[in-house]
Scaffold this motif. Structure first.
Motif, PDB file in Angstrom:
ATOM      1  N   UNK A   1       0.813  -1.226   0.000  1.00 29.10           N
ATOM      2  CA  UNK A   1       0.000   0.000   0.000  1.00 29.10           C
ATOM      3  C   UNK A   1       0.844   1.273   0.000  1.00 29.10           C
ATOM      4  N   UNK A   2       2.160   1.140   0.011  1.00 24.42           N
ATOM      5  CA  UNK A   2       3.009   2.315  -0.123  1.00 24.42           C
ATOM      6  C   UNK A   2       3.412   2.977   1.172  1.00 24.42           C
ATOM      7  N   UNK A   3       3.203   2.323   2.295  1.00 23.53           N
ATOM      8  CA  UNK A   3       3.601   2.926   3.561  1.00 23.53           C
ATOM      9  C   UNK A   3       5.031   2.553   3.946  1.00 23.53           C
ATOM     10  N   UNK A   4       5.566   1.590   3.241  1.00 21.76           N
ATOM     11  CA  UNK A   4       6.967   1.195   3.437  1.00 21.76           C
ATOM     12  C   UNK A   4       7.590   1.038   2.058  1.00 21.76           C
TER      13      UNK A   4
ATOM     14  N   UNK B   1       1.703   3.200  -8.629  1.00 22.62           N
ATOM     15  CA  UNK B   1       1.159   3.223  -7.260  1.00 22.62           C
ATOM     16  C   UNK B   1      -0.286   3.675  -7.196  1.00 22.62           C
ATOM     17  N   UNK B   2      -0.705   4.533  -8.113  1.00 22.04           N
ATOM     18  CA  UNK B   2      -2.079   5.049  -8.043  1.00 22.04           C
ATOM     19  C   UNK B   2      -3.085   3.935  -8.347  1.00 22.04           C
TER      20      UNK B   2
ATOM     21  N   UNK C   1      -3.059   1.392  -5.365  1.00 22.93           N
ATOM     22  CA  UNK C   1      -3.740   1.846  -4.147  1.00 22.93           C
ATOM     23  C   UNK C   1      -5.242   1.967  -4.357  1.00 22.93           C
ATOM     24  N   UNK C   2      -5.639   2.237  -5.584  1.00 22.79           N
ATOM     25  CA  UNK C   2      -7.073   2.330  -5.848  1.00 22.79           C
ATOM     26  C   UNK C   2      -7.749   0.961  -5.730  1.00 22.79           C
TER      27      UNK C   2
ATOM     28  N   UNK D   1      -7.614  -1.307   2.927  1.00 24.25           N
ATOM     29  CA  UNK D   1      -6.765  -1.797   4.022  1.00 24.25           C
ATOM     30  C   UNK D   1      -7.414  -1.540   5.380  1.00 24.25           C
TER      31      UNK D   1
ATOM     32  N   UNK E   1     -12.409   9.403   2.931  1.00 22.73           N
ATOM     33  CA  UNK E   1     -11.606   8.315   2.345  1.00 22.73           C
ATOM     34  C   UNK E   1     -12.113   7.980   0.940  1.00 22.73           C
TER      35      UNK E   1
ATOM     36  N   UNK F   1     -13.636   9.992  -1.003  1.00 25.95           N
ATOM     37  CA  UNK F   1     -13.264  11.134  -1.843  1.00 25.95           C
ATOM     38  C   UNK F   1     -11.829  11.040  -2.323  1.00 25.95           C
ATOM     39  N   UNK F   2     -10.921  10.636  -1.438  1.00 28.15           N
ATOM     40  CA  UNK F   2      -9.512  10.510  -1.839  1.00 28.15           C
ATOM     41  C   UNK F   2      -9.361   9.485  -2.975  1.00 28.15           C
ATOM     42  N   UNK F   3     -10.297   8.581  -3.040  1.00 26.53           N
ATOM     43  CA  UNK F   3     -10.253   7.568  -4.101  1.00 26.53           C
ATOM     44  C   UNK F   3     -11.040   8.015  -5.332  1.00 26.53           C
ATOM     45  N   UNK F   4     -11.394   9.292  -5.371  1.00 29.42           N
ATOM     46  CA  UNK F   4     -12.026   9.838  -6.576  1.00 29.42           C
ATOM     47  C   UNK F   4     -13.516   9.583  -6.667  1.00 29.42           C
TER      48      UNK F   4
ATOM     49  N   UNK G   1     -14.030   1.363   6.708  1.00 24.16           N
ATOM     50  CA  UNK G   1     -13.197   2.294   5.931  1.00 24.16           C
ATOM     51  C   UNK G   1     -12.509   1.567   4.778  1.00 24.16           C
TER      52      UNK G   1
END
Lengths: 325, 255
Positions: free
Chosen positions: A51-54, A72-73, A76-77, A81, A101, A103-106, A148
């Motif tokens: 998921x890009x946190x590490x 990555x986009x 993550x879409x 998680x 949340x 909204x962040x996913x469009x 979420x």
């Protein structure tokens, strides 16, 4: 069809510590996949790389064929998680947290609102929608993390210890929700300390330790690799345990509480031969009980000694697919 | 037609709602502080202080106080929002979304700069209530306010990523930003300084900001306003690009 998750020689180093050591795992689209390992095995690191946190130190990681760094986009879409730790925005009521949340996913506002309500209803905390996270009980907090993760309607749902610290009823509720999602086509990656959870839910599990993959198989296959115990009560208890090790898969016989305890791989398959042999030797059988190795025992065995014993058992049992992932 | 993407809009909205819903923490303090400033320096002491460059003292200090309010709030908002999100890890909600790093950075900066601008406008109205003052160069006033608000919001992003404790935020705002502003010509004209201190003052970027906003209000500046605007714009762009690079690299966000 690309695999839901595919990693190749994935490495993560924190200074001298190698958290992931050339970890290669594949999860098929639509699969319910479990990731088991003791604390510090690298489960969360593995997830956080996806998921890009590490940031990975080496190797490759793809989600539905997309590279977790270059694409990555898209990656993550596709992922929802539910993390192990509570990491929820404390400033807003939980309904708004889910809307943000989405909204962040469009997802446009109207649709985000509808999805937030739906997700809260799915996990059973819709009546708490105007509360803030801090005012929820522990169980409700876990439900919210799942909501979420669901609000973006992910193709891959990642659950990191989703039932840690929750009561039995809630655990079963969450299992049912996740099972339904999986039956609807959502791929699920689950990490858990509750072996029973993996046993019940997962199509396949990977057991990892110290960042390395020890085993990947279905829970049944793994349990088949362990040693079962066949308890046989005879009319008269023999003074010494008969030697049955000439029988295929039988490892040894002892006398426990007046019963013969026959240890064997795949006890269910061996039992008829054992009974025949005992009867041929003049023993009258009065009772039979087979205790199957639990996944937990296999897990402990694998993670305690890196699985040498179980691997050799796998070879003798001829279980296929051990390294298919 | 929507100016922002849905995801950027969602993050900007979240950021704005956070401070709009807490006016007692965000807008009320600068309002009260500036009422006190104008009361003391404008009403109580104002008549005892000579006019500076032909302007009443209260009018002369108004632009500087607007700058102080705008940049402090823009900086504080961005640094707090990012650091608090890191501290409680809910910034992961954004980081695990499909937003591009540029969208994330622009959303944080945009919402924070807007807070700075709103605080600047509030202070302007407070000043106007004490001493009505016109806007001599509206374009420059707006341009300077926007640029410095964006600049300090961008610096706030760096601060929020760099901070490892809440103390860091206090240190940055109280011990770096505010002293630079106070020695940046808010309360005096550079003309009254000895040559050496005047030259040294030109090394302080706040001097250009304060004088730029002052030029917008009064058409008076100790320095060339066009050069100041160009330099500040370039600096702002550079810091925004640094922010984006830091997000891409995961500085303070990953591992």
């Amino acid at each position: 069809m690309p695999r839901a998750i595919e990693t190749q020689d994935l490495v993560k180093e924190y200074g001298d510590l190698r958290a992931l050591d050339e970890l290669s795992i594949s999860v098929e689209d639509g699969e319910f996949f479990g990731l088991l390992g003791p604390n510090g095995a690298g489960k969360t690191t593995f997830i956080e790389i996806l998921v890009g946190l590490v940031r990975k130190s080496g190797g490759e990681a793809r989600v539905f064929g997309q590279d977790v760094v270059d694409d990555y986009r898209e990656v993550r879409d596709a992922i929802g998680l539910a993390p192990q730790e509570y990491n929820v925005d404390r400033f807003f009521p939980i309904r708004e947290v889910l809307q943000h949340k989405a909204g962040y996913h469009g997802i446009p506002e109207d649709e985000a609102e509808r999805r937030a309500d739906e997700a809260l209803k799915t996990v059973g905390i819709y009546d708490k929608r105007d509360e803030r996270f801090d005012w929820l009980s522990g169980g409700m907090k876990r439900r919210l993390l799942l909501a979420r993760a669901l609000v973006t309607d992910p193709d891959l749902l990642i659950l990191d210890e989703p039932t840690a610290g929750v009561d039995v009823q809630l655990r079963h509720d969450l299992w049912n929700i996740v099972q339904e999602l999986n039956e609807g086509g959502t791929t699920v990656l689950l990490t858990t300390h509750y072996i029973e959870e993996a046993e019940r839910l997962c199509d396949r599990v990977a057991i990892i330790n110290e960042g390395r993959k020890l085993e990947v198989a279905s829970p049944d296959e793994l349990m088949d690799r362990g040693t079962d115990t066949i308890y046989v009560r005879t009319q008269t208890t023999p003074s010494t345990a008969p030697d049955l090790t000439h029988l295929d898969r039988v490892e040894g016989v002892t006398i426990e509480d007046g019963r013969l305890a026959v240890r064997a791989k795949q006890g269910g398959r061996v039992a008829p031969q054992v009974l025949n042999e005992l009867e041929a030797r003049g023993h009258e059988i009065v009772d039979l009980e087979i205790t199957r190795t639990s996944l937990e025992e296999v897990f402990v065995e694998l993670t305690n000694d890196d699985g040498e014993g179980v691997r050799s058992g796998e070879e003798s049992a001829g279980i296929p697919g051990g390294d298919s992932a | 037609m929507r100016f922002l993407s849905v995801s950027t809009y969602a993050l900007v909205k979240r950021e704005i709602l956070r401070y709009v819903r807490r006016p007692s923490n965000t807008f009320l303090p600068p309002l009260i502080t500036n009422v006190l400033y104008f009361s003391v320096f404008g009403v109580i002491l104002g008549d005892r202080i000579d006019r500076i460059q032909g302007f009443d003292y209260i009018v002369f200090i108004l632009p500087g106080l607007i700058v102080l309010g705008a940049i402090s709030n823009a900086f504080e908002n961005a640094s707090f929002s990012i650091f608090h999100g890191r501290w409680n890890e809910y910034i992961h909600e954004t980081l695990t979304s499909p937003m591009s790093y540029t969208e994330m950075v622009l959303a944080y900066i945009g919402a924070s700069a807007l807070r700075g601008l709103v605080v600047g406008v509030i202070i302007a109205f407070v000043g106007y209530a004490f001493e009505p003052v016109g806007v001599a160069r509206p374009f420059y006033l707006v341009a300077f306010l926007v640029v410095i608000s964006v600049l300090f919001a961008s610096l706030g992003v760096v601060g929020g990523l760099w901070a490892e404790d809440f103390d860091y935020l206090t240190v940055m705002n109280q011990f770096i930003v505010r002293p630079l502003v106070f020695f940046g010509g808010v309360f005096y004209s550079l003309e009254i300084l000895p040559p050496l201190y005047r030259t040294l003052s030109l090394l302080n970027p706040m001097v250009y900001m304060v004088n730029g906003v002052r030029y917008g209000f009064l058409a008076y500046s100790d320095i060339d306003h066009n050069v100041a605007l160009a330099v500040l714009s370039a600096l702002t762009l550079a810091v925004v690009l640094v922010d984006i690079a830091l997000f891409k690299r995961g500085y303070g966000l990953t591992d």
